[in-house]
Every structure is written in C-alpha cells, then in structure tokens.
Motif scaffolding. Structure first.
Motif, mmCIF file in Angstrom:
data_model
loop_
_atom_site.group_PDB
_atom_site.id
_atom_site.type_symbol
_atom_site.label_atom_id
_atom_site.label_comp_id
_atom_site.label_asym_id
_atom_site.label_seq_id
_atom_site.Cartn_x
_atom_site.Cartn_y
_atom_site.Cartn_z
ATOM 1 N N VAL A 21 -89.750 -72.689 5.656
ATOM 2 C CA VAL A 21 -90.186 -74.080 5.768
ATOM 3 C C VAL A 21 -90.016 -74.556 7.213
ATOM 4 O O VAL A 21 -90.886 -75.235 7.769
ATOM 5 C CB VAL A 21 -89.390 -74.983 4.808
ATOM 6 N N GLY A 22 -88.888 -74.162 7.827
ATOM 7 C CA GLY A 22 -88.656 -74.506 9.224
ATOM 8 C C GLY A 22 -89.739 -73.946 10.132
ATOM 9 O O GLY A 22 -90.176 -74.614 11.079
ATOM 10 N N LEU A 23 -90.188 -72.734 9.822
ATOM 11 C CA LEU A 23 -91.253 -72.122 10.616
ATOM 12 C C LEU A 23 -92.536 -72.940 10.508
ATOM 13 O O LEU A 23 -93.228 -73.171 11.508
ATOM 14 C CB LEU A 23 -91.496 -70.690 10.142
ATOM 15 N N ALA A 24 -92.841 -73.406 9.291
ATOM 16 C CA ALA A 24 -94.036 -74.224 9.111
ATOM 17 C C ALA A 24 -93.932 -75.539 9.871
ATOM 18 O O ALA A 24 -94.894 -75.981 10.519
ATOM 19 C CB ALA A 24 -94.264 -74.487 7.620
ATOM 20 N N ILE A 25 -92.754 -76.174 9.812
ATOM 21 C CA ILE A 25 -92.562 -77.435 10.541
ATOM 22 C C ILE A 25 -92.668 -77.203 12.043
ATOM 23 O O ILE A 25 -93.339 -77.959 12.761
ATOM 24 C CB ILE A 25 -91.197 -78.051 10.189
ATOM 25 N N ALA B 14 -95.461 -77.595 17.139
ATOM 26 C CA ALA B 14 -95.937 -76.798 18.272
ATOM 27 C C ALA B 14 -97.444 -76.904 18.437
ATOM 28 O O ALA B 14 -97.944 -76.913 19.571
ATOM 29 C CB ALA B 14 -95.532 -75.340 18.085
ATOM 30 N N PHE B 15 -98.182 -77.011 17.323
ATOM 31 C CA PHE B 15 -99.637 -77.140 17.443
ATOM 32 C C PHE B 15 -99.998 -78.471 18.099
ATOM 33 O O PHE B 15 -100.898 -78.521 18.944
ATOM 34 C CB PHE B 15 -100.313 -77.023 16.080
ATOM 35 N N GLY C 291 -80.486 -78.539 7.497
ATOM 36 C CA GLY C 291 -80.538 -77.128 7.856
ATOM 37 C C GLY C 291 -81.954 -76.660 8.132
ATOM 38 O O GLY C 291 -82.202 -75.892 9.070
ATOM 39 N N VAL C 292 -82.897 -77.143 7.306
ATOM 40 C CA VAL C 292 -84.303 -76.771 7.515
ATOM 41 C C VAL C 292 -84.811 -77.299 8.850
ATOM 42 O O VAL C 292 -85.485 -76.589 9.615
ATOM 43 C CB VAL C 292 -85.174 -77.279 6.342
ATOM 44 N N GLY D 210 -92.173 -85.107 16.349
ATOM 45 C CA GLY D 210 -91.548 -83.822 16.033
ATOM 46 C C GLY D 210 -90.581 -83.375 17.114
ATOM 47 O O GLY D 210 -89.496 -82.860 16.815
ATOM 48 N N CYS D 211 -90.943 -83.565 18.371
ATOM 49 C CA CYS D 211 -90.048 -83.181 19.468
ATOM 50 C C CYS D 211 -88.724 -83.935 19.395
ATOM 51 O O CYS D 211 -87.645 -83.352 19.562
ATOM 52 C CB CYS D 211 -90.719 -83.436 20.813
#
Length: 421
Positions: A45-49, A54-55, A185-186, A380-381
C-alpha cells in the motif's frame, strides 16, 4: 565574461536510461527492508501511495523542465517561477538529500558485493571510481548506465522467476495483512519508498545536456517512472511471497535472500551481481545530479563561485563533482544505510514540494498537466515527510536551518540582507 555552459549530447534513450539507472538501484535493493519494518506487507500500500505522490512530482518536474531546459533541476525552476529563496531551499534539500542517497547506494553495493568487514572501504572505492567516470563526460555516464540497467533487469527477472517457483512463505499476502502496521506505518513506508522514485530528478538536473529538452525531458521522465514502477511492484510481491514481512525487514539483502530461500541457489550470485550493478548505476547518476545542481547553485552565487567551472575538454562541472565525491565519502564513513534512506527522503520531499508549488503557478502555454496533480504531489510531500522516522525529520530540519543561515550570511556579506536576494 562568458557564463560557463554545458553541451547538449543526450537523446531520449540516454535520458530514460539515466532515470531508470537512478531509480531501480535505489528502490529495489535498498528501500524494501526498512519499508517492511515500518508496515509489514502494508509496504505494498505504501508503494502505491509513494507512486501516486511521485507521479504528481514527476509531472510537475516535466512541466517545469520543458520551459526551463537548464542545469539544476528544481533549483533553477524554483528560482525562475517563485524566487531565489524558493530555488535555494529546493537546491539545498536536493544536494544534502542526494549526498545521503549516494552514501546509501555505495553502502548497498558493498552489502551485496563483499563481507561486512570490507563494506565501507569498498563503498568509498566505488564512489571514487564512479566520480572518475563522470569526470570524463556525460556521454560516458549514459553509456555505462545503459549497460548497468540491462544487467539489473536481467537479474531481477531471474529473482522474480525464482520467487514465483517457490512454495511461498508462512506469511501469505491477504487484504487484512496489508494494514497490520496501521496507517502511520503504511505512510512511513510510503515515505521510505519514495526514496525509490526520486531518480527521475536526474533527468531534469541534466537539462542543459539534453537535445531538444522541451520535448525530450518530459517524455523521458514519464517513461522512466512507468518502467520503474512496474519493476518495483513485481519484485515487492515476489520478495514478500517468499520471505514474508518479517524476513524482508530483517534482511540486509532481501532479494538475494528470497532467491536463496526459493531453492534456486545457483541464481543467488546472479542476483548479487545485479544488485551491485544496480547500486553502481544509481550512484553514477546520483553523483552526476548532485554535481550539476551544485554547479547551477554556484553559477547563481548560492554556493562558492569556484564550483561553477566547466572542464575545457570533457565539458562537465568537474569541481562540483569532486566536491560531491568528497562529501559522499564523508557520509559513507559516518552513516548507516537505513538512516541515509530516511534523511535522503526528507531532503528530496522538500525539493519536490517546491517543484509542485512552482508548477502549480505556471499558466498559459507552459501548462501540460492538471492542477490536481500538483496539489496531490504537494500534499503528499508534506504528509510523507512528516511521517518519516523522527530522527530523519529532526536531522532534515536541522540541515535546512543550517542552509538558511548560510545563505543569510552570504547575503549580509554582499550587503543584501533582505529576503529577495
């Protein structure tokens, strides 16, 4: 007096490979272990966020790069769109964050390549050697990066195949298991994994060396980002399916450990070679990016002016790159891998916050993407930066304060104490 300038030698393929070389080494072989420690299988899930944030950052960077095709990346864009202080904060965050990234990549290379007792000396040797490669010109950097990326992708293909052939772990991937680390944590895992996506900045920082930059840089950023995301997702699922979250978090070299646990023992050396190559590829591109941002900052007077020199034969910012190499060596001696990743993420998130704000303010023909992407990127940043390990946040804020004080002292010395200098 003529302003020092770099020559345009890179095409679309070169730029894409430089971006891939920066991202794949950083993400696949360095960031999964601390992310698993923060969120367990929730790192997916963290990778998706991290990818969504990042996009947004990537499209902001691409939009800005099309209008400002010069060295320095967001440092130059922030100065042009928002003012000198904004550009300076972005450049300072980039330089200090990416020096930590370079140290992380050098230590990752050594972790996969040699026994623990030899790791720091070998990491220092790698920094020196790749600094020498960059000295001899950006076309050599691009050629070496192409070869490294091919080796890495082949090694990762072997790793994914080995993991798919394994019987699986005692910690199966389920919807419920994705949230065992909780939302904090995510998000922390997303901040750590953001470290993996920051490589597309290398393309932008080399904007003065790319042919037809208004067309090439935006395309290269999006292509490199998409390719890296596909690789990350495949490898993350493969490693977690074999090692489980605890095994991934505990391993200094999780991909090699997953291959060994799969039963394909013959493939482990292949993966270690790929990991070493990936780390070297990322380090090569990172040193180039730090050097060029330092060069741009020195050329504008935000760093000592003697760094703003271009080698008469090789057409590279050689003094800035030597300074970058020396600082990375100091970081390799002083920091550990996981601490370097957290600190690097803080600096880079600050850098992209400025990018999103600058891109949001662009109007007219300069606009390429919806405002929503820049808004998501900026929020997000901030969110990911605040959920990083507290040690990384404290260290990051302290270094930013040092940078602000340095620039204030420079402005006072020049007789311009106001905030507009």
């Amino acid at each position: 007096m003529t302003t020092p300038a770099l020559s345009r030698r890179l095409g679309l393929g070169d730029a894409v490979f430089i971006g891939l070389g920066s991202m794949i080494g950083a993400g696949v072989f360095a960031a999964f272990a601390p992310a698993a420690g923060a969120a367990g299988t929730g790192l997916l899930v963290g990778l998706a966020i991290a990818a969504v944030v990042a996009f947004g950052n990537a499209t902001s960077t691409a939009q800005l790069a099309a209008v400002h095709p010069t060295s320095g990346g967001v440092y130059a864009y922030g100065r042009a769109e928002l003012g000198p202080w904004w550009g300076y904060i972005a450049g300072w965050g980039f330089v200090v964050g990416k020096i930590a990234s370079c140290a992380a990549m050098a230590l990752t290379f050594a972790a996969y390549a040699v026994p623990p007792a030899w790791q720091r000396p070998v990491a220092i040797a790698a920094v020196v050697c790749l600094g020498a490669v960059n000295w001899f010109g950006v076309t050599r950097t691009a050629q070496v990066t192409r070869a490294i990326v091919v080796v890495v992708l082949l090694a990762l293909a072997v790793a994914v195949a080995a993991s798919a052939a394994a019987s699986g772990s005692s910690d199966p991937l389920t919807a419920g298991s994705l949230w065992v680390g909780g939302w904090y944590g995510v998000l922390q895992s997303a901040g750590l994994l953001f470290f993996a996506f920051a490589g597309y900045a290398r393309i932008a920082t080399m904007g003065e060396e790319v042919r037809d930059p208004a067309r090439t840089i935006p395309r290269a950023i999006v292509l490199a980002f998409a390719g890296a995301l596909i690789v990350y997702a495949a490898v993350a699922v493969a490693v977690l399916s074999v090692l489980g979250a605890d095994g991934t978090a505990a391993s200094a070299d999780p991909i090699a450990a997953a291959v060994a646990a799969s039963g394909w023992t013959w493939a482990e050396p292949i993966v270690r070679v790929g990991a070493a190559a990936a780390s070297l590829g990322a380090l090569l591109a990172l040193i180039a990016g730090v050097g060029r941002t330092g060069f741009a900052m020195a050329r504008a007077g935000d760093l000592p002016s003697w760094l703003a020199a271009v080698h008469p034969r090789w057409q590279v910012p050689h003094r800035a790159e030597v300074a970058a190499v020396l600082l990375v060596i100091i970081a390799v001696v002083l920091v550990d891998l996981r601490g370097a990743i957290g600190f690097s993420s803080f600096g880079v998130l600050l850098y992209y916050l400025v990018a999103n704000i600058a891109a949001y303010r662009q109007r007219g023909a300069a606009r390429r993407y919806p405002h929503l992407l820049q808004f998501v990127g900026a929020i997000g940043c901030v969110g990911l930066g605040l959920t990083l390990p507290w040690q990384s946040v404290v260290a990051g804020v302290a270094v930013v304060v040092v940078g602000v004080v340095y620039r204030l002292l420079v402005l006072l010395q020049r007789g311009r104490p106001d905030a507009t200098g």
